[in-house]
Design a protein around this motif. Structure first.
Motif, PDB file in Angstrom:
ATOM      1  N   VAL A   1      -7.931   2.877  -1.990  1.00 29.31           N
ATOM      2  CA  VAL A   1      -8.157   1.830  -0.717  1.00 29.31           C
ATOM      3  C   VAL A   1      -9.163   2.696   0.257  1.00 29.31           C
ATOM      4  O   VAL A   1     -10.231   2.406   0.555  1.00 29.31           O
ATOM      5  CB  VAL A   1      -6.996   1.625   0.150  1.00 29.31           C
ATOM      6  N   GLY A   2      -8.870   4.030   0.321  1.00 34.33           N
ATOM      7  CA  GLY A   2      -9.757   4.899   1.031  1.00 34.33           C
ATOM      8  C   GLY A   2      -9.094   6.014   1.714  1.00 34.33           C
ATOM      9  O   GLY A   2      -7.760   6.345   1.235  1.00 34.33           O
TER      10      GLY A   2
ATOM     11  N   TYR B   1      -9.976  -2.825   4.601  1.00 34.61           N
ATOM     12  CA  TYR B   1      -9.802  -2.966   3.207  1.00 34.61           C
ATOM     13  C   TYR B   1      -9.640  -4.545   2.482  1.00 34.61           C
ATOM     14  O   TYR B   1     -10.362  -5.073   1.807  1.00 34.61           O
ATOM     15  CB  TYR B   1      -9.012  -2.031   2.546  1.00 34.61           C
TER      16      TYR B   1
ATOM     17  N   SER C   1     -12.645  -6.731   3.072  1.00 31.11           N
ATOM     18  CA  SER C   1     -13.795  -6.449   2.320  1.00 31.11           C
ATOM     19  C   SER C   1     -13.358  -6.900   0.870  1.00 31.11           C
ATOM     20  O   SER C   1     -14.118  -7.071  -0.040  1.00 31.11           O
ATOM     21  CB  SER C   1     -14.220  -4.972   2.261  1.00 31.11           C
ATOM     22  N   SER C   2     -12.096  -6.806   0.696  1.00 29.56           N
ATOM     23  CA  SER C   2     -11.522  -7.176  -0.908  1.00 29.56           C
ATOM     24  C   SER C   2     -11.521  -8.693  -1.074  1.00 29.56           C
ATOM     25  O   SER C   2     -10.714  -9.481  -0.223  1.00 29.56           O
ATOM     26  CB  SER C   2     -10.222  -6.478  -1.026  1.00 29.56           C
TER      27      SER C   2
ATOM     28  N   TYR D   1       0.991  -1.133  -0.080  1.00 30.94           N
ATOM     29  CA  TYR D   1      -0.149   0.087  -0.067  1.00 30.94           C
ATOM     30  C   TYR D   1       0.823   1.185  -0.055  1.00 30.94           C
ATOM     31  O   TYR D   1       2.128   1.269   0.628  1.00 30.94           O
ATOM     32  CB  TYR D   1      -0.939  -0.020   0.961  1.00 30.94           C
TER      33      TYR D   1
END
Length: 153
Positions: free
Chosen positions: A131-132, A147, A150-151, A110
């Motif tokens: 991602v956010g 993330y 949920s991914s 990331y």
């Protein structure tokens, strides 16, 4: 809705941020049609291409001269004009001092942009997928954890 395909050279004004729809990244270009600062125009740009988002995070910094191509769109007479970017090229790098208050940091696969001028932190995957936005630097790990949960992997 009117659309026009064009190429624009301009200086990257902002670090990329999330767009209005999932997977969209927004940024701004300063376009100087006459090389006179009084005539500068700020163009709102967006892309849904993760490769362009990755390039903005890893190859570009505010102040870089970019060439972008895409569709200039105005949904209706009351909506602002924006450029939906489908390609990006870095033409010239900004002077070294341009990022004095920003840092690109890594958290494994990331990437996040830490800016001394704001507490919020945009977070992307190393491939440029959004991602956010963490509300504080301390919340980056929580955002990444959410993330990953949920991914689909």
């Amino acid at each position: 809705m009117d659309t026009t395909h064009l190429a624009v050279d301009g200086y990257l004004d902002t670090v990329p941020t999330p767009g209005g729809s999932p997977g969209t990244t927004r940024f701004q270009l300063i376009v100087s049609p006459t090389d006179n600062a009084a005539n500068d125009v700020v163009w709102a740009c967006a892309t849904s291409d993760p490769r362009i988002a990755q390039a903005l995070l890893t190859e570009a910094q505010p102040g870089d001269l970019l060439r972008v191509t895409g569709f200039l769109t105005q949904p209706d007479d009351t909506a602002p004009v924006h450029l939906n970017v489908d390609s990006l090229e870095v033409l010239a790098a900004a002077p070294m001092g341009a990022l004095h208050s920003m840092v690109l940091d890594r958290y494994g696969p990331y990437r996040c942009v830490l800016d001394a001028d704001t507490a919020t932190v945009p977070v992307f995957t190393e491939h440029g997928a959004w991602v956010g936005e963490a509300q504080t630097p301390d919340a980056i790990s929580d955002l990444i954890d959410a993330y990953e949960k949920s991914s689909p992997h």
